[in-house]
Design a protein around this motif. Structure first.
Motif, mmCIF file in Angstrom:
data_model
loop_
_atom_site.group_PDB
_atom_site.id
_atom_site.type_symbol
_atom_site.label_atom_id
_atom_site.label_comp_id
_atom_site.label_asym_id
_atom_site.label_seq_id
_atom_site.Cartn_x
_atom_site.Cartn_y
_atom_site.Cartn_z
ATOM 1 N N UNK A 167 -11.934 -20.476 -18.996
ATOM 2 C CA UNK A 167 -10.790 -21.082 -19.672
ATOM 3 C C UNK A 167 -10.209 -22.134 -18.739
ATOM 4 N N UNK A 168 -9.775 -23.265 -19.265
ATOM 5 C CA UNK A 168 -9.201 -24.290 -18.379
ATOM 6 C C UNK A 168 -7.960 -23.774 -17.651
ATOM 7 N N UNK A 169 -7.694 -24.344 -16.518
ATOM 8 C CA UNK A 169 -6.462 -24.071 -15.769
ATOM 9 C C UNK A 169 -5.276 -24.276 -16.699
ATOM 10 N N UNK A 170 -4.317 -23.363 -16.659
ATOM 11 C CA UNK A 170 -3.206 -23.418 -17.612
ATOM 12 C C UNK A 170 -2.360 -24.682 -17.456
ATOM 13 N N UNK A 171 -2.419 -25.335 -16.315
ATOM 14 C CA UNK A 171 -1.663 -26.574 -16.127
ATOM 15 C C UNK A 171 -2.564 -27.799 -16.024
ATOM 16 N N UNK A 185 -3.119 -30.702 2.519
ATOM 17 C CA UNK A 185 -2.700 -30.486 1.136
ATOM 18 C C UNK A 185 -2.283 -31.828 0.541
ATOM 19 N N UNK A 186 -2.523 -32.021 -0.749
ATOM 20 C CA UNK A 186 -2.162 -33.290 -1.391
ATOM 21 C C UNK A 186 -0.651 -33.465 -1.432
ATOM 22 N N UNK A 187 0.065 -32.384 -1.714
ATOM 23 C CA UNK A 187 1.528 -32.406 -1.671
ATOM 24 C C UNK A 187 1.967 -31.946 -0.293
ATOM 25 N N UNK A 237 4.965 -24.652 -8.534
ATOM 26 C CA UNK A 237 3.571 -24.896 -8.153
ATOM 27 C C UNK A 237 3.534 -25.715 -6.886
ATOM 28 N N UNK A 238 2.413 -25.679 -6.201
ATOM 29 C CA UNK A 238 2.182 -26.514 -5.028
ATOM 30 C C UNK A 238 0.984 -27.406 -5.282
ATOM 31 N N UNK A 239 0.994 -28.547 -4.643
ATOM 32 C CA UNK A 239 -0.175 -29.409 -4.663
ATOM 33 C C UNK A 239 -1.075 -29.064 -3.497
ATOM 34 N N UNK A 253 -1.045 -22.670 -6.423
ATOM 35 C CA UNK A 253 -1.265 -23.860 -5.590
ATOM 36 C C UNK A 253 -2.487 -24.627 -6.054
ATOM 37 N N UNK A 254 -2.808 -24.474 -7.342
ATOM 38 C CA UNK A 254 -3.951 -25.164 -7.901
ATOM 39 C C UNK A 254 -5.158 -24.273 -8.073
#
Length: 795
Positions: A30-34, A198-200, A247-249, A494-495
């Protein structure tokens, strides 16, 4: 047909069809919920939160010296800058000036009297904008009295400078077995650290609330730890502080403990000025302040027979911990406990030294010491294979843990459900390893400049926090009267897809479709005393806790449905929840209809859940126990080509087979394996950390620190999941997937080493350190050529 009977027969058929349906919301992709929010740019991160009117911005003033006394600090030029509101120092902290997660008192929020690394925060500048604050922080005049600095693990070991007492794990008599072995070998190697990247970046936004309250939005893997740190710093009770993270990036361990400094600085400024304050360091500042993966220096001695079977092995590991302990203790503990990797070592001695250096305090990073421990034994086994003239895969197989014997680790835990033999069999066949080995030999025999290498390496990785009481989690599940479900748990997203998996678990438990479930931001006012989302335990712990809450709700609803809709005293245990229906006897009632009936009957439609991992125990003093709930297994084959004139390297193909038990979501798990592989490949090949002679980190920006790009990905990259079910009662018999795949690209490093060794016709063990940058490859090629030339001259 009787028209009155038609609806009844229709209901009977629907109920029968539902009971026969194979309805599941787990073990499916299933795709990531976000995902739709990520790709459209609508996903909200901490920096996207609309700021409250009057919000100010903070920046940190950082040390320019690696180790020095602070003689004086003048802020006249800082305060004179238009837009600057305040400058805060350690003297402004009302409570404890410390963010040490384990050893308290060695990790100040703001340096007080002495600085211990270049980049250490000394003061906070608060201004009307981020740019004003950052520019003004550079205007402070600081007078230092420099002190001697220790910068490398080797220097720390020589000076006996450590942040924690040395550790030792041993079994048998390694020294004697090595002395009596047919073959002996000694050596040393270096394994570099790694920036989380981390991207963020790190960020915190603090807003004062009524009666000494503080609401902190923070990009963190450990909201409860942030709550404790902020409360102690402000000298208030924990219930005064609310920490929230939607959430975290990315985090990778860099936001487990080290987000605390940023949360505390933002909260201090907000408390002092009674207004909202945001602290978002630039990437350069972030990399200068925060800790990395621990780099290691090893010395070893090993004894083995003619077939490569290890008789005894001893290794001494020294890590660069930085100026404070942070999480270096458990990192070293896990390194010692993963030195065995997939191998039975009957006589072994492992020493761990946590070196204190005047550099950033190193911290958690994906794998948490496990990769550093396992790397050492893989290096040793790779050497043995070349020394006895056998294929490295055959020597690795020769030393593997057994199924029913030779299956107890040096720390006393039995290796149960060992599937590494079957997994290796499958990967060897599907990757066509033997034929490719011959093809690599033929290629190298016909090419003087370009050389290919091939390696297959296994992984055995223990899953659990190695501090037993961290292995617990809580969750809340609410059902609203329209049949929609809201979930809150103590893990952080965090992704990696944690919220997606938890939502799948709840949907499956309640027999409803995935789109009925929503997971909200992690919030310390909802689920208290949570553990960090780390150690690959996010789904194991929070999935079980959410399942427990949903199970209680299902049982209440089943009792209500049996009583209200059942006939002839239907047993609640026979009520089934399938595809948004609740089946009671011959009736299939819509889920939302039953929910409304339950509400009218005053049935509690929310529940809390809790889970603690069973069977765990650990004696840190004796280094013995059962620290892991179970093991994840995996293996990878990598093929590389190097240019012996430039040191350039390319990964041509990678095949990975990884054990995640009965996967909750195969699509997400494959993505985690792919991501872990590429991140680990970067650590071992291109991501080099470098400090100059003054202790300044010079690789502190994307321009100077080289992470893998899409061009570095193997053109042939085959990742598959090994068919298996967890022997332990994990969430739906799945296994953790976050950290173990990072060890799979050991195969890349040892394929490079294999290519370098071919320069000397595979007769010399190349002195290749990690990361295997172009410079390191060239040095190793030169060393092999020199060794071959010296041997020829001696003849």
């Amino acid at each position: 047909m009787n028209q009155q009977a038609e609806p009844f027969l229709k209901d009977m058929k629907e109920a029968k069809d539902l009971l026969e349906a194979d309805f599941t919301q787990v073990h499916v992709s299933r795709p990531h919920e976000s995902a739709h929010l990520h790709v459209s740019g609508r996903a909200s991160y901490t920096d996207d939160i609309p700021v409250v009117a009057g919000t100010l911005h903070a920046a940190l003033g950082m040390s320019a010296k690696a180790h020095a006394k602070i003689v004086s600090m003048s802020f006249d030029a800082v305060r004179a800058t238009p837009g600057v509101v305040a400058v805060l120092t350690a003297e402004d902290i009302p409570g404890v000036n410390d963010v040490g997660p384990i050893i308290h008192g060695d990790d100040p929020i703001l340096a007080d009297g002495v600085v211990q690394f270049v980049g250490q925060p000394m003061f906070i500048v608060v201004a009307m904008s981020h740019d004003i604050a950052r520019r003004a922080a550079r205007l402070a005049e600081v007078v230092y009295e420099e002190l001697p600095a220790i910068l490398t693990p080797q220097q720390a070991r020589a000076a006996n400078a450590h942040v924690l007492p040395p550790m030792k794990l041993a079994r048998g008599d390694a020294g004697a077995k090595i002395a009596w072995a047919a073959h002996r070998e000694t050596g040393e190697m270096l394994l570099g650290g790694q920036e989380q990247f981390y991207l963020e970046g790190q960020i915190s936004y603090a807003v004062p609330k009524d009666d000494d309250g503080m609401h902190v939005w923070c990009s963190t893997q450990h909201p409860s730890e942030m709550q404790h740190m902020v409360a102690h710093m402000l000298n208030v009770a924990s219930h005064n502080v609310l920490v929230e993270c939607r959430r975290m990036g990315g985090g990778f361990g860099g936001k487990e403990s080290q987000s605390g400094l940023f949360a505390c600085c933002a909260a201090l400024a907000a408390w002092k000025l009674l207004c909202p304050v945001k602290l978002r360091p630039d990437r350069d500042d972030d990399m200068m302040i925060t800790g990395k993966r621990h780099d290691f220096h090893y010395t070893y001695e090993v004894g083995y027979d003619d077939t490569g079977l290890i008789d005894g092995v001893s290794v001494d590991m020294t890590s660069r911990c930085g100026f404070s302990a942070d999480l270096s203790g458990p990192v070293m503990t896990r390194a010692l406990c993963h030195f065995d990797n997939a191998y039975w070592l009957p006589h072994v001695s492992i020493d761990g030294f946590c070196g204190k250096t005047n550099t950033q305090s190193n911290t958690a990073f994906r794998g948490f010491g496990g990769p550093q421990g396992a790397f050492a034994i893989e290096y040793i086994v790779d050497n043995i294979a070349r020394s006895v003239g056998l294929d490295s895969l055959d020597v690795r197989r020769r030393n593997l843990y057994g199924k029913t014997d030779h299956n107890v680790t040096p720390y006393g835990q039995a290796v149960e459900d060992n599937v590494i033999h079957e997994l290796l069999d499958e990967l060897e066949a599907t990757s066509n390893y033997r034929a490719r080995r011959e093809a690599v030999r033929e290629f190298n025999a016909n090419n003087d400049v370009l050389k290919k290498g091939l390696a297959l390496t296994p992984v055995k990785f223990g899953i659990a926090f190695n501090v037993t009481h961290f292995n617990q989690a809580g969750a809340l599940v609410h059902i609203y009267t329209d049949g929609s479900v809201l979930v809150n748990h103590g893990g952080t997203e965090m992704g990696q897809g944690l919220n997606t998996k938890v939502a799948q678990v709840v949907a499956h438990e309640l027999g409803i479709r995935f789109n009925r479930v929503r997971v909200t931001a992690t919030d310390t006012s909802k689920v208290a005393n949570t553990s960090a989302t780390a150690a690959s335990t996010g789904s194991d712990l929070n999935g079980k806790a959410a399942q427990d809450a949903a199970r209680q709700l299902r049982e209440r609803l089943a009792a209500l449905a049996a009583e209200h809709y059942g006939e002839d005293q239907v047993d609640a245990r026979d009520v089934r929840f399938v595809d948004d229906r609740i089946v009671v006897g011959d009736k299939a009632i819509p889920f939302d209809e039953v929910i409304m009936q339950a509400y009218r009957a005053r049935v509690q439609l929310w529940s809390d859940g809790f889970y603690k991992t069973p069977k765990l125990y650990w004696d840190q003093a004796k280094m013995q126990g059962r620290p892991f709930s179970y093991y994840s297994y995996g293996a990878a084959v990598s093929e590389v080509v190097i240019d012996t004139l430039t040191g350039e390297m390319r990964v041509l193909r990678a095949d990975a087979l990884h054990d995640v038990g009965a996967s909750l979501n195969p699509a997400l798990d494959v993505g985690q394996v792919e991501g872990g592989f590429i991140q680990g490949m970067g650590w071992l090949t291109t991501e080099e950390l470098w400090w100059n002679a003054g202790g300044k980190l010079m690789t502190h920006a994307p321009s100077t620190y080289k992470i893998p790009t899409v061009n570095d990905c193997p053109p042939v990259f085959d990742v598959r999941l090994f068919k298996n079910r967890n022997a332990e009662d994990s969430i739906h018999r799945s296994k953790a997937v976050g950290e173990p795949p990072l060890l799979l690209p050991f195969s890349v490093f040892f394929a490079i080493r294999d290519a370098v060794a071919s320069v000397g016709n595979n007769t010399v063990n190349p002195p290749l350190n990690a990361p295997a940058t172009s410079e390191e490859i060239l040095k190793a090629v030169g060393a092999v050529r020199a060794s071959v030339a010296a041997a020829a001259a001696a003849r």
